[in-house]
Scaffold this motif. Structure first.
Motif, mmCIF file in Angstrom:
data_model
loop_
_atom_site.group_PDB
_atom_site.id
_atom_site.type_symbol
_atom_site.label_atom_id
_atom_site.label_comp_id
_atom_site.label_asym_id
_atom_site.label_seq_id
_atom_site.Cartn_x
_atom_site.Cartn_y
_atom_site.Cartn_z
ATOM 1 N N ALA A 13 0.907 -1.163 0.164
ATOM 2 C CA ALA A 13 -0.023 0.049 0.185
ATOM 3 C C ALA A 13 0.947 1.319 0.015
ATOM 4 N N LEU A 14 2.004 1.285 0.815
ATOM 5 C CA LEU A 14 2.924 2.390 0.880
ATOM 6 C C LEU A 14 3.603 2.610 -0.434
ATOM 7 N N LEU A 15 4.091 1.548 -1.082
ATOM 8 C CA LEU A 15 4.486 1.580 -2.554
ATOM 9 C C LEU A 15 3.707 2.097 -3.565
ATOM 10 N N GLU A 16 2.346 1.482 -3.529
ATOM 11 C CA GLU A 16 1.466 1.970 -4.502
ATOM 12 C C GLU A 16 1.034 3.667 -4.128
ATOM 13 N N ALA A 17 0.892 3.898 -3.097
ATOM 14 C CA ALA A 17 0.642 5.380 -2.797
ATOM 15 C C ALA A 17 1.824 6.283 -3.344
ATOM 16 N N ALA A 18 3.078 5.902 -3.012
ATOM 17 C CA ALA A 18 4.294 6.431 -3.520
ATOM 18 C C ALA A 18 4.317 6.590 -4.897
ATOM 19 N N ALA A 19 4.005 5.480 -5.585
ATOM 20 C CA ALA A 19 4.055 5.489 -7.325
ATOM 21 C C ALA A 19 2.853 6.526 -7.533
ATOM 22 N N THR A 20 1.512 6.518 -7.121
ATOM 23 C CA THR A 20 0.639 7.351 -7.374
ATOM 24 C C THR A 20 0.826 8.730 -7.279
ATOM 25 N N VAL A 21 1.579 9.151 -6.084
ATOM 26 C CA VAL A 21 2.124 10.387 -5.999
ATOM 27 C C VAL A 21 3.271 10.855 -6.928
ATOM 28 N N ALA A 22 4.070 9.910 -7.199
ATOM 29 C CA ALA A 22 5.156 10.280 -8.149
ATOM 30 C C ALA A 22 4.859 10.376 -9.462
ATOM 31 N N GLU A 23 3.646 9.643 -9.940
ATOM 32 C CA GLU A 23 3.006 9.958 -11.102
ATOM 33 C C GLU A 23 2.303 11.030 -11.349
ATOM 34 N N ALA A 24 1.644 11.683 -10.236
ATOM 35 C CA ALA A 24 0.634 12.677 -10.157
ATOM 36 C C ALA A 24 1.178 13.886 -11.171
ATOM 37 N N PRO A 25 0.325 14.522 -11.823
ATOM 38 C CA PRO A 25 0.722 15.803 -12.513
ATOM 39 C C PRO A 25 0.957 16.921 -11.634
ATOM 40 N N ASN A 36 8.854 15.867 2.187
ATOM 41 C CA ASN A 36 8.176 15.558 0.760
ATOM 42 C C ASN A 36 8.094 14.037 0.469
ATOM 43 N N ALA A 37 7.772 13.665 -0.584
ATOM 44 C CA ALA A 37 7.649 12.072 -0.936
ATOM 45 C C ALA A 37 8.804 11.523 -0.651
#
Length: 168
Positions: A13-25, A36-37
């Motif tokens: 869940a943490l890694l999915e959230a981190a990827a979501t944040v990293a890919e967010a425009p 920060n992330a």
């Protein structure tokens, strides 16, 4: 033996959230004094490494302690970010560390080893949360139950357009 199902799910869940944040425009800038992330991931990486170290010491029959103060140190966090290279590399490091910890905390350690009391000091910001021995299994479970979910929420709070209610 410790069931690491919850720990694996918390890392995922943490890694999915981190990827979501990293890919967010668009991402929010954290408030002053907040991470920060990349800093959040580095902090969790340091905590995971500390937990792996404690588990490895117990497996080797050595005395050990658990102290999270280094994982709160801004210079150390920023150094991990710099040495790792980028957000994707931080996520991969953390993924691999999570696998190692799940392997150690799972079948690699016996119940008596997991019940080993480890002198523990836990701080949050400048507040002492705990200064007493904890069983190794409780240190590992604490990551799954509180630490990783808390940082998952912290990461998701960086998403622009996310409501304050959803972040809480």
């Amino acid at each position: 033996m410790l069931d690491t199902t919850a720990l694996r799910a918390a890392y995922r869940a943490l890694l999915e959230a981190a990827a979501t944040v990293a890919e967010a425009p668009h991402r929010l800038t954290p408030p002053p004094g907040e991470w920060n992330a990349d800093q959040i991931l580095a902090h969790v990486s340091l905590l995971t490494a500390t937990t792996i170290s404690a588990a490895s010491a117990v497996a080797a029959g050595q005395h050990t302690t658990y102290d999270n103060r280094l994982a709160l140190d801004t210079w150390t966090i920023d150094n991990v970010v710099a040495l790792t290279g980028d957000n994707a590399a931080l996520r991969e490091r953390l993924r691999q560390q999570g696998e190692v910890l799940c392997a150690l905390g799972g079948a690699a350690l016996t119940d008596p080893e997991l019940d080993t009391l480890v002198p523990t000091r836990l701080l949050s910001a400048d507040t002492l949360l705990l200064d007493q021995p904890l069983a190794l299994r409780d240190l590992i479970s604490g990551l799954a139950d509180a630490e990783l979910p808390g940082h998952t929420d912290q990461l998701l709070a960086l998403l622009a357009g996310r409501s304050a209610t959803a972040a809480a």
